[in-house]
Scaffold this motif. Structure first.
Motif, PDB file in Angstrom:
ATOM      1  N   ASP A 189       4.088  19.765  77.181  1.00  0.00           N
ATOM      2  CA  ASP A 189       3.254  19.337  76.062  1.00  0.00           C
ATOM      3  C   ASP A 189       2.154  20.357  75.811  1.00  0.00           C
ATOM      4  N   ILE A 190       1.676  21.001  76.865  1.00  0.00           N
ATOM      5  CA  ILE A 190       0.620  21.992  76.712  1.00  0.00           C
ATOM      6  C   ILE A 190       1.122  23.161  75.872  1.00  0.00           C
ATOM      7  N   ASN A 191       2.337  23.647  76.152  1.00  0.00           N
ATOM      8  CA  ASN A 191       2.895  24.742  75.358  1.00  0.00           C
ATOM      9  C   ASN A 191       3.087  24.316  73.906  1.00  0.00           C
ATOM     10  N   LEU A 192       3.549  23.102  73.703  1.00  0.00           N
ATOM     11  CA  LEU A 192       3.736  22.591  72.351  1.00  0.00           C
ATOM     12  C   LEU A 192       2.386  22.530  71.635  1.00  0.00           C
ATOM     13  N   GLU A 193       1.363  22.059  72.327  1.00  0.00           N
ATOM     14  CA  GLU A 193       0.040  21.984  71.723  1.00  0.00           C
ATOM     15  C   GLU A 193      -0.486  23.386  71.421  1.00  0.00           C
ATOM     16  N   ASP A 194      -0.266  24.339  72.335  1.00  0.00           N
ATOM     17  CA  ASP A 194      -0.699  25.713  72.100  1.00  0.00           C
ATOM     18  C   ASP A 194      -0.054  26.278  70.841  1.00  0.00           C
ATOM     19  N   ASP A 195       1.226  25.994  70.641  1.00  0.00           N
ATOM     20  CA  ASP A 195       1.920  26.460  69.438  1.00  0.00           C
ATOM     21  C   ASP A 195       1.280  25.867  68.188  1.00  0.00           C
ATOM     22  N   TRP A 196       0.946  24.586  68.241  1.00  0.00           N
ATOM     23  CA  TRP A 196       0.322  23.934  67.094  1.00  0.00           C
ATOM     24  C   TRP A 196      -1.051  24.517  66.811  1.00  0.00           C
ATOM     25  N   VAL A 197      -1.817  24.746  67.869  1.00  0.00           N
ATOM     26  CA  VAL A 197      -3.148  25.323  67.691  1.00  0.00           C
ATOM     27  C   VAL A 197      -3.039  26.709  67.067  1.00  0.00           C
ATOM     28  N   LYS A 198      -2.096  27.513  67.549  1.00  0.00           N
ATOM     29  CA  LYS A 198      -1.895  28.855  67.010  1.00  0.00           C
ATOM     30  C   LYS A 198      -1.534  28.794  65.517  1.00  0.00           C
ATOM     31  N   LEU A 199      -0.598  27.903  65.156  1.00  0.00           N
ATOM     32  CA  LEU A 199      -0.203  27.767  63.748  1.00  0.00           C
ATOM     33  C   LEU A 199      -1.367  27.310  62.877  1.00  0.00           C
ATOM     34  N   LEU A 200      -2.120  26.353  63.384  1.00  0.00           N
ATOM     35  CA  LEU A 200      -3.242  25.835  62.618  1.00  0.00           C
ATOM     36  C   LEU A 200      -4.319  26.903  62.426  1.00  0.00           C
ATOM     37  N   LYS A 201      -4.618  27.656  63.473  1.00  0.00           N
ATOM     38  CA  LYS A 201      -5.602  28.741  63.354  1.00  0.00           C
ATOM     39  C   LYS A 201      -5.134  29.790  62.344  1.00  0.00           C
ATOM     40  N   GLU A 202      -3.849  30.099  62.371  1.00  0.00           N
ATOM     41  CA  GLU A 202      -3.303  31.072  61.423  1.00  0.00           C
ATOM     42  C   GLU A 202      -3.447  30.562  59.991  1.00  0.00           C
ATOM     43  N   ALA A 203      -3.131  29.278  59.785  1.00  0.00           N
ATOM     44  CA  ALA A 203      -3.236  28.687  58.448  1.00  0.00           C
ATOM     45  C   ALA A 203      -4.684  28.691  57.969  1.00  0.00           C
ATOM     46  N   ILE A 204      -5.608  28.366  58.861  1.00  0.00           N
ATOM     47  CA  ILE A 204      -7.034  28.380  58.501  1.00  0.00           C
ATOM     48  C   ILE A 204      -7.462  29.801  58.150  1.00  0.00           C
ATOM     49  N   GLY A 205      -6.963  30.763  58.927  1.00  0.00           N
ATOM     50  CA  GLY A 205      -7.273  32.164  58.656  1.00  0.00           C
ATOM     51  C   GLY A 205      -6.764  32.620  57.297  1.00  0.00           C
ATOM     52  N   GLN A 206      -5.711  31.970  56.826  1.00  0.00           N
ATOM     53  CA  GLN A 206      -5.148  32.314  55.519  1.00  0.00           C
ATOM     54  C   GLN A 206      -5.761  31.474  54.391  1.00  0.00           C
ATOM     55  N   GLY A 207      -6.773  30.665  54.750  1.00  0.00           N
ATOM     56  CA  GLY A 207      -7.505  29.942  53.714  1.00  0.00           C
ATOM     57  C   GLY A 207      -7.183  28.467  53.572  1.00  0.00           C
ATOM     58  N   LEU A 208      -6.386  27.899  54.464  1.00  0.00           N
ATOM     59  CA  LEU A 208      -6.074  26.471  54.376  1.00  0.00           C
ATOM     60  C   LEU A 208      -7.343  25.659  54.620  1.00  0.00           C
TER      61      LEU A 208
END
Length: 120
Positions: A68-87
């Motif tokens: 679950d930790i790896n899955l959460e890390d993937d989600w955090v990474k995706l969310l940070k990337e989306a925020i970085g792109q202006g989401l």
């Protein structure tokens, strides 16, 4: 254990067993037996349907190293990337609401297809 991973992912996405069963076109009792560890060796075909319905790769379900930790890390990474792109927060909320509507529609459409009697 694959059943525990399925249940964990399903619950983290807010999907009920009924919804998963409808989307994956697998009986809810069979999914429940997998999640509870009663059915220990579901076929690759079944796991492929479940992984597609959950929106994760088959590797996630099969790889015991994925936690679950790896899955959460993937989600955090995706969310940070989306925020970085202006989401924005509002856009994210709108997107999750849209996806909820789409899942409910897919579930409804699936149940309608199963309940429809075909006559020639």
């Amino acid at each position: 254990m694959v059943g525990e991973r399925i249940k964990s992912i399903r619950e983290s996405k807010g999907i009920t067993i009924n919804e998963l069963a409808n989307i994956a076109d697998i009986s809810k009792s069979y999914i429940s037996s997998i999640e509870r560890g009663i059915q220990k060796n579901p076929s690759i075909n079944v796991l492929d349907k479940i992984s597609a319905a959950l929106g994760v790769s088959l590797d996630i379900l099969l790889d015991s190293k994925n936690s679950d930790i790896n899955l959460e890390d993937d989600w955090v990474k995706l969310l940070k990337e989306a925020i970085g792109q202006g989401l924005t927060k509002e856009e994210f909320i709108q997107f999750t609401m849209l996806m909820d509507v789409k899942r409910k529609k897919a579930s409804f459409d699936s149940s309608m297809m199963h309940n429809k009697k075909w006559t020639i």
